[in-house]
Scaffold this active site. Structure first.
Site, PDB file in Angstrom:
ATOM      1  NE  ARG A   1       1.845  -5.036  11.470  1.00 27.27           N
ATOM      2  CZ  ARG A   1       2.855  -4.647  10.707  1.00 27.27           C
ATOM      3  NH1 ARG A   1       4.059  -5.158  10.904  1.00 27.27           N
ATOM      4  NH2 ARG A   1       2.670  -3.761   9.775  1.00 27.27           N
TER       5      ARG A   1
ATOM      6  CE  LYS B   1      -1.895  -0.945   3.978  1.00 31.22           C
ATOM      7  NZ  LYS B   1      -1.173  -2.204   4.240  1.00 31.22           N
TER       8      LYS B   1
ATOM      9  NE  ARG C   1      -3.926  -1.126   9.936  1.00 37.11           N
ATOM     10  CZ  ARG C   1      -2.861  -0.594   9.350  1.00 37.11           C
ATOM     11  NH1 ARG C   1      -2.834   0.672   9.042  1.00 37.11           N
ATOM     12  NH2 ARG C   1      -1.825  -1.355   9.081  1.00 37.11           N
TER      13      ARG C   1
ATOM     14  NE  ARG D   1       6.824  -0.681  10.550  1.00 38.95           N
ATOM     15  CZ  ARG D   1       5.686  -0.591   9.865  1.00 38.95           C
ATOM     16  NH1 ARG D   1       5.687  -0.029   8.667  1.00 38.95           N
ATOM     17  NH2 ARG D   1       4.560  -1.053  10.350  1.00 38.95           N
TER      18      ARG D   1
ATOM     19  NE  ARG E   1       7.338  -2.884   6.217  1.00 41.06           N
ATOM     20  CZ  ARG E   1       6.028  -2.621   6.350  1.00 41.06           C
ATOM     21  NH1 ARG E   1       5.385  -1.973   5.386  1.00 41.06           N
ATOM     22  NH2 ARG E   1       5.390  -3.037   7.408  1.00 41.06           N
TER      23      ARG E   1
HETATM   24  P1  ADP Z   1       2.331  -1.755   3.240  1.00 40.73           P
HETATM   25  O1  ADP Z   1       2.349  -0.250   3.210  1.00 40.73           O
HETATM   26  O2  ADP Z   1       1.100  -2.328   2.604  1.00 40.73           O
HETATM   27  O3  ADP Z   1       2.555  -2.309   4.607  1.00 40.73           O
HETATM   28  P2  ADP Z   1       4.903  -1.596   1.841  1.00 40.73           P
HETATM   29  O4  ADP Z   1       4.608  -0.692   0.690  1.00 40.73           O
HETATM   30  O5  ADP Z   1       5.683  -1.058   2.969  1.00 40.73           O
HETATM   31  O6  ADP Z   1       3.523  -2.291   2.343  1.00 40.73           O
HETATM   32  O7  ADP Z   1       5.618  -2.908   1.255  1.00 40.73           O
HETATM   33  C1  ADP Z   1       6.042  -3.963   2.123  1.00 40.73           C
HETATM   34  C2  ADP Z   1       7.412  -4.469   1.667  1.00 40.73           C
HETATM   35  O8  ADP Z   1       7.286  -5.160   0.420  1.00 40.73           O
HETATM   36  C3  ADP Z   1       8.440  -3.356   1.428  1.00 40.73           C
HETATM   37  O9  ADP Z   1       9.722  -3.863   1.782  1.00 40.73           O
HETATM   38  C4  ADP Z   1       8.347  -3.093  -0.072  1.00 40.73           C
HETATM   39  O10 ADP Z   1       9.571  -2.605  -0.597  1.00 40.73           O
HETATM   40  C5  ADP Z   1       8.020  -4.499  -0.616  1.00 40.73           C
HETATM   41  N1  ADP Z   1       7.123  -4.484  -1.783  1.00 40.73           N
HETATM   42  C6  ADP Z   1       6.110  -3.618  -2.054  1.00 40.73           C
HETATM   43  N2  ADP Z   1       5.482  -3.932  -3.214  1.00 40.73           N
HETATM   44  C7  ADP Z   1       6.123  -5.036  -3.694  1.00 40.73           C
HETATM   45  C8  ADP Z   1       5.945  -5.853  -4.882  1.00 40.73           C
HETATM   46  N3  ADP Z   1       4.973  -5.615  -5.788  1.00 40.73           N
HETATM   47  N4  ADP Z   1       6.776  -6.907  -5.010  1.00 40.73           N
HETATM   48  C9  ADP Z   1       7.738  -7.174  -4.082  1.00 40.73           C
HETATM   49  N5  ADP Z   1       7.956  -6.447  -2.967  1.00 40.73           N
HETATM   50  C10 ADP Z   1       7.158  -5.394  -2.768  1.00 40.73           C
HETATM   51  P1  ADP Z   2       1.621  -1.514   7.453  1.00 39.18           P
HETATM   52  O1  ADP Z   2       1.951  -0.458   6.429  1.00 39.18           O
HETATM   53  O2  ADP Z   2       2.669  -2.560   7.516  1.00 39.18           O
HETATM   54  O3  ADP Z   2       0.254  -2.062   7.320  1.00 39.18           O
HETATM   55  P2  ADP Z   2       1.277   0.696   9.186  1.00 39.18           P
HETATM   56  O4  ADP Z   2       2.494   1.526   9.174  1.00 39.18           O
HETATM   57  O5  ADP Z   2       0.136   1.121   8.344  1.00 39.18           O
HETATM   58  O6  ADP Z   2       1.695  -0.776   8.846  1.00 39.18           O
HETATM   59  O7  ADP Z   2       0.733   0.532  10.675  1.00 39.18           O
HETATM   60  C1  ADP Z   2       1.573   0.144  11.712  1.00 39.18           C
HETATM   61  C2  ADP Z   2       0.751   0.082  12.994  1.00 39.18           C
HETATM   62  O8  ADP Z   2       0.212   1.390  13.291  1.00 39.18           O
HETATM   63  C3  ADP Z   2      -0.454  -0.838  12.946  1.00 39.18           C
HETATM   64  O9  ADP Z   2      -0.126  -2.185  13.223  1.00 39.18           O
HETATM   65  C4  ADP Z   2      -1.335  -0.218  14.041  1.00 39.18           C
HETATM   66  O10 ADP Z   2      -0.863  -0.551  15.330  1.00 39.18           O
HETATM   67  C5  ADP Z   2      -1.080   1.274  13.854  1.00 39.18           C
HETATM   68  N1  ADP Z   2      -2.060   1.887  12.934  1.00 39.18           N
HETATM   69  C6  ADP Z   2      -1.792   2.456  11.726  1.00 39.18           C
HETATM   70  N2  ADP Z   2      -2.919   2.922  11.156  1.00 39.18           N
HETATM   71  C7  ADP Z   2      -3.939   2.629  12.007  1.00 39.18           C
HETATM   72  C8  ADP Z   2      -5.348   2.831  11.974  1.00 39.18           C
HETATM   73  N3  ADP Z   2      -5.970   3.431  10.940  1.00 39.18           N
HETATM   74  N4  ADP Z   2      -6.070   2.399  13.044  1.00 39.18           N
HETATM   75  C9  ADP Z   2      -5.482   1.813  14.088  1.00 39.18           C
HETATM   76  N5  ADP Z   2      -4.178   1.559  14.170  1.00 39.18           N
HETATM   77  C10 ADP Z   2      -3.388   1.976  13.140  1.00 39.18           C
END
Ligand code: ADP
Ligand code: ADP
Ligand code: ZN
Length: 214
Positions: A171, A13, A88, A160, A127
């Site tokens: 999660r 995302k 979320r 992280r 990541r």
């Molecule tokens: P999210 O915001 O949904 O948690 P991220 O954008 O941080 O996800 O992506 C999670 C991890 O996967 C990061 O290390 C990112 O560089 C990698 N990643 C994102 N998109 C892809 C893809 N299409 N293929 C492989 N790795 C990806």
């Molecule tokens: P990812 O990109 O891997 O999904 P985020 O950076 O979006 O992770 O979120 C990390 C953490 O921050 C979540 O596991 C949660 O604890 C908190 N968080 C982020 N956004 C929200 C939300 N909209 N509501 C509740 N908790 C949140």
């Protein structure tokens, strides 16, 4: 244009939201990034959020909503935004719909980046995140130019603590329980779109822009 990114933790995302923001000239708003920035700055909000984040639980809706509604008041939101990690939960989604209705507005797209759980666990261990600017990298799929340093701002890259496999599993459970229901919520609103998030980053981005440009 107002866009919500849906998808499991680690689905990509953030990666896609940053590109969307750059292409369409709208801000990328990540609640996770805002919580982490607050934590780094040692604010009260950051300390409260940390309790939940460390466990892989969601931060309570009240706290999250206060934060995001405040963010929408920023003038950079005038032409829209791409939301990453918010809403979320169903109460968060309803609060957003209502806040927009009040100003005679609505969301344009809810884009689900679809990746199965098995792929998520391995993706997350690779990541690396920049706490300074919110940049994300992957040791294999998207490595930084200089190991351990952010391309954009030179900040240190970290693994992280909530990306440890046990926490990621939790999660994912939280995602299936509390966030996945948003798919039906946005299908009902008629704005739901899905892309295959297992494809490479470039292809996923093309699939998304094809939807947004329709
Ligand atoms: P999210 O915001 O949904 O948690 P991220 O954008 O941080 O996800 O992506 C999670 C991890 O996967 C990061 O290390 C990112 O560089 C990698 N990643 C994102 N998109 C892809 C893809 N299409 N293929 C492989 N790795 C990806
Ligand atoms: P990812 O990109 O891997 O999904 P985020 O950076 O979006 O992770 O979120 C990390 C953490 O921050 C979540 O596991 C949660 O604890 C908190 N968080 C982020 N956004 C929200 C939300 N909209 N509501 C509740 N908790 C949140
Ligand atoms: Zn950075």
């Amino acid at each position: 244009m107002k866009i919500v990114m849906l998808g499991a933790p680690g689905a990509g995302k953030g990666t896609q939201a940053k590109r969307i923001a750059a292409k369409y000239g709208i801000p990328h708003i990540s609640t996770g990034d805002i919580f982490r920035a607050n934590l780094k700055a040692g604010t009260e909000l950051g300390l409260k959020a940390k309790e939940y984040m460390d466990k892989g639980a969601l931060v309570p809706d009240s706290l999250t909503l206060e934060l995001i509604m405040d963010r929408f008041n920023n003038e950079d939101c005038a032409n829209g935004y791409v939301l990453d990690g918010f809403p979320r939960t169903i109460p968060q989604a309803k609060a957003l719909t209502e806040a927009l209705e009040k100003i005679g507005d609505k969301l344009d797209f809810a884009v689900d980046v679809d990746v199965p759980d098995e792929a998520i666990i391995s993706r997350m261990s690779g990541r690396r995140a920049c706490l300074q600017c919110g940049g994300t990298y992957h040791v294999v799929f998207n490595p930084p130019k200089v190991e351990g340093k952010c391309d954009a701002c030179g900040g240190d890259l970290i693994l992280r603590s909530d990306d440890a496999p046990e926490t990621v599993r939790h999660r994912l459970e939280v995602y299936h329980e509390q966030t996945q229901p948003l798919i039906d919520y946005y299908k009902d609103e008629g704005i739901f779109e899905r892309v295959d998030g297992t494809k490479d980053m470039e292809t996923v981005f093309e699939d998304i822009t094809n939807i947004l440009d329709r």
